[in-house]
Motif scaffolding. Structure first.
Motif, PDB file in Angstrom:
ATOM      1  N   UNK A 107       0.849  -1.185   0.000  1.00  0.00           N
ATOM      2  CA  UNK A 107       0.000   0.000   0.000  1.00  0.00           C
ATOM      3  C   UNK A 107       0.887   1.238   0.000  1.00  0.00           C
ATOM      4  N   UNK A 108       0.570   2.196  -0.840  1.00  0.00           N
ATOM      5  CA  UNK A 108       1.312   3.447  -0.889  1.00  0.00           C
ATOM      6  C   UNK A 108       0.440   4.625  -0.500  1.00  0.00           C
ATOM      7  N   UNK A 109       1.089   5.733  -0.197  1.00  0.00           N
ATOM      8  CA  UNK A 109       0.387   6.962   0.182  1.00  0.00           C
ATOM      9  C   UNK A 109       0.758   8.055  -0.810  1.00  0.00           C
ATOM     10  N   UNK A 110      -0.252   8.650  -1.441  1.00  0.00           N
ATOM     11  CA  UNK A 110       0.009   9.762  -2.340  1.00  0.00           C
ATOM     12  C   UNK A 110      -0.627  11.035  -1.792  1.00  0.00           C
ATOM     13  N   UNK A 111      -0.026  12.154  -2.151  1.00  0.00           N
ATOM     14  CA  UNK A 111      -0.557  13.461  -1.779  1.00  0.00           C
ATOM     15  C   UNK A 111      -0.836  14.235  -3.060  1.00  0.00           C
ATOM     16  N   UNK A 112      -2.050  14.753  -3.155  1.00  0.00           N
ATOM     17  CA  UNK A 112      -2.452  15.563  -4.298  1.00  0.00           C
ATOM     18  C   UNK A 112      -2.624  16.996  -3.814  1.00  0.00           C
ATOM     19  N   UNK A 113      -1.851  17.908  -4.362  1.00  0.00           N
ATOM     20  CA  UNK A 113      -1.920  19.317  -3.953  1.00  0.00           C
ATOM     21  C   UNK A 113      -2.650  20.129  -5.019  1.00  0.00           C
ATOM     22  N   UNK A 114      -3.694  20.798  -4.606  1.00  0.00           N
ATOM     23  CA  UNK A 114      -4.424  21.690  -5.496  1.00  0.00           C
ATOM     24  C   UNK A 114      -3.625  22.983  -5.648  1.00  0.00           C
ATOM     25  N   UNK A 115      -3.213  23.299  -6.879  1.00  0.00           N
ATOM     26  CA  UNK A 115      -2.377  24.480  -7.120  1.00  0.00           C
ATOM     27  C   UNK A 115      -3.193  25.774  -7.211  1.00  0.00           C
ATOM     28  N   UNK A 116      -4.500  25.639  -7.334  1.00  0.00           N
ATOM     29  CA  UNK A 116      -5.345  26.835  -7.434  1.00  0.00           C
ATOM     30  C   UNK A 116      -5.537  27.498  -6.077  1.00  0.00           C
ATOM     31  N   UNK A 117      -5.393  28.807  -6.027  1.00  0.00           N
ATOM     32  CA  UNK A 117      -5.614  29.560  -4.796  1.00  0.00           C
ATOM     33  C   UNK A 117      -7.056  30.071  -4.699  1.00  0.00           C
ATOM     34  N   UNK A 118      -7.829  29.812  -5.747  1.00  0.00           N
ATOM     35  CA  UNK A 118      -9.158  30.402  -5.811  1.00  0.00           C
ATOM     36  C   UNK A 118     -10.294  29.379  -5.751  1.00  0.00           C
ATOM     37  N   UNK A 119      -9.989  28.103  -6.007  1.00  0.00           N
ATOM     38  CA  UNK A 119     -11.026  27.066  -6.015  1.00  0.00           C
ATOM     39  C   UNK A 119     -10.733  26.005  -4.966  1.00  0.00           C
ATOM     40  N   UNK A 120     -11.651  25.841  -4.040  1.00  0.00           N
ATOM     41  CA  UNK A 120     -11.524  24.783  -3.045  1.00  0.00           C
ATOM     42  C   UNK A 120     -12.099  23.490  -3.609  1.00  0.00           C
ATOM     43  N   UNK A 121     -11.402  22.403  -3.385  1.00  0.00           N
ATOM     44  CA  UNK A 121     -11.847  21.103  -3.870  1.00  0.00           C
ATOM     45  C   UNK A 121     -12.341  20.241  -2.709  1.00  0.00           C
ATOM     46  N   UNK A 122     -13.319  19.396  -2.983  1.00  0.00           N
ATOM     47  CA  UNK A 122     -13.911  18.535  -1.969  1.00  0.00           C
ATOM     48  C   UNK A 122     -13.475  17.087  -2.172  1.00  0.00           C
ATOM     49  N   UNK A 123     -13.819  16.256  -1.197  1.00  0.00           N
ATOM     50  CA  UNK A 123     -13.567  14.818  -1.273  1.00  0.00           C
ATOM     51  C   UNK A 123     -14.115  14.261  -2.582  1.00  0.00           C
ATOM     52  N   UNK A 124     -15.308  14.675  -2.954  1.00  0.00           N
ATOM     53  CA  UNK A 124     -15.948  14.179  -4.178  1.00  0.00           C
ATOM     54  C   UNK A 124     -15.141  14.559  -5.420  1.00  0.00           C
ATOM     55  N   UNK A 125     -14.572  15.746  -5.423  1.00  0.00           N
ATOM     56  CA  UNK A 125     -13.774  16.195  -6.568  1.00  0.00           C
ATOM     57  C   UNK A 125     -12.554  15.297  -6.776  1.00  0.00           C
ATOM     58  N   UNK A 126     -11.835  15.022  -5.683  1.00  0.00           N
ATOM     59  CA  UNK A 126     -10.638  14.182  -5.785  1.00  0.00           C
ATOM     60  C   UNK A 126     -11.016  12.748  -6.171  1.00  0.00           C
ATOM     61  N   UNK A 127     -12.060  12.219  -5.554  1.00  0.00           N
ATOM     62  CA  UNK A 127     -12.510  10.864  -5.856  1.00  0.00           C
ATOM     63  C   UNK A 127     -12.867  10.733  -7.337  1.00  0.00           C
ATOM     64  N   UNK A 128     -13.655  11.683  -7.842  1.00  0.00           N
ATOM     65  CA  UNK A 128     -14.068  11.630  -9.235  1.00  0.00           C
ATOM     66  C   UNK A 128     -12.897  11.743 -10.193  1.00  0.00           C
ATOM     67  N   UNK A 129     -11.909  12.576  -9.852  1.00  0.00           N
ATOM     68  CA  UNK A 129     -10.751  12.764 -10.728  1.00  0.00           C
ATOM     69  C   UNK A 129      -9.934  11.471 -10.843  1.00  0.00           C
ATOM     70  N   UNK A 130      -9.738  10.775  -9.729  1.00  0.00           N
ATOM     71  CA  UNK A 130      -8.974   9.522  -9.762  1.00  0.00           C
ATOM     72  C   UNK A 130      -9.705   8.472 -10.597  1.00  0.00           C
ATOM     73  N   UNK A 131     -11.003   8.369 -10.418  1.00  0.00           N
ATOM     74  CA  UNK A 131     -11.766   7.373 -11.169  1.00  0.00           C
ATOM     75  C   UNK A 131     -11.876   7.735 -12.647  1.00  0.00           C
TER      76      UNK A 131
END
Length: 256
Positions: free
Chosen positions: A86-110
């Motif tokens: 099992x590995x651990x990844x970190x995804x950093x949102x580079x935008x300073x203007x848009x907040x992302x939610x759990x659903x956003x990250x989940x959908x992007x990976x899928x």
């Protein structure tokens, strides 16, 4: 224990997954070596398997990186193991203007073709998301995930050591219900009418411990995880008292 007995001993509608797990268990017993799943499983499957460990004659261990993780990878072995693929990844949102939610990250990976079972829990902290993933798809995610929606992102692997691992966060709140019927709970949790709650249930939008539930009068037990599509995921913690009108005060934790 034969396969039919095994399948009937664990309450899950996903019999194909259970069948594949049974084959892995038998392989571990046959070759007398540790066999891992390469997928993560929800508590209904993980806890059901652990209860059967003695009957199966093998140790069953689970791991999902995060403390009290909901989704875990499994290992079948004659002895304790101290390694999981099992590995651990970190995804950093580079935008300073848009907040992302759990659903956003989940959908992007899928959206890059990753099956939901190939990664575990996601924890959003500030402008980043931490994800437990199967080692065999870790590089693929890093190489192919470049944005979350319209937000560009940085993504990299972290060593899963204590100072790198965030804790799962909850928001606590209290609801007051006349009973622990599913329609009552959904109505109070979502702050919607009973009829709207019944509609959500009948449409197949409610999952209890990750299993679809369409019976509005189902009595929900404390400790159950309730997933309500469009509203979020919640944990039914316990009874914390009654009102003067003998209605139940229930503590709820929402996954955030």
């Amino acid at each position: 224990m034969n396969k039919n007995e095994f399948l009937n001993s664990i309450f899950s509608e996903d019999k194909l997954t259970l069948s594949n797990i049974f084959d892995k268990i038998n392989l571990a017993i046959k070759i007398r070596k540790t066999v891992y799943t390469n997928e993560f499983y929800t508590p209904d499957i993980c806890n059901g398997l652990c209860r059967l460990a003695n009957s199966l004659g093998i140790q069953i261990m689970q791991y999902g990186i995060f403390e009290n993780s909901e989704r875990n990878m499994l290992a079948f072995s004659e002895q304790e193991v101290d390694y999981f693929p099992v590995g651990l990844i970190k995804i950093e949102n580079k935008s300073k203007f848009n907040n992302l939610t759990h659903r956003d990250y989940l959908g992007a990976i899928m959206s890059i073709g990753i099956n939901r079972n190939k990664f575990g829990d996601l924890i959003v902290v500030d402008n980043s998301c931490f994800v437990a993933v199967s080692k065999d798809i870790l590089s693929y995610i890093i190489d192919n995930l470049s944005s979350i929606g319209k937000c560009s992102c940085n993504i990299y692997e972290l060593e899963p050591v204590s100072y790198n691992i965030p804790k799962i966060k909850f928001e606590e709140f209290t609801i007051i219900v006349s009973s622990l019927r599913l329609d009552c709970l959904v109505s109070s949790i979502c702050n919607i009418s009973r009829s709207k709650a019944v509609e959500l249930i009948s449409r197949g939008n409610i999952f209890l411990n990750y299993t679809l539930e369409k019976e509005k009068d189902y009595d929900v037990a404390f400790g159950t995880t309730i997933t309500i599509r469009g509203y979020g995921k919640y944990k039914l913690i316990g009874d914390i008292g009654v009102t003067a009108k003998n209605r139940i005060k229930v503590l709820i934790k929402k996954f955030v």
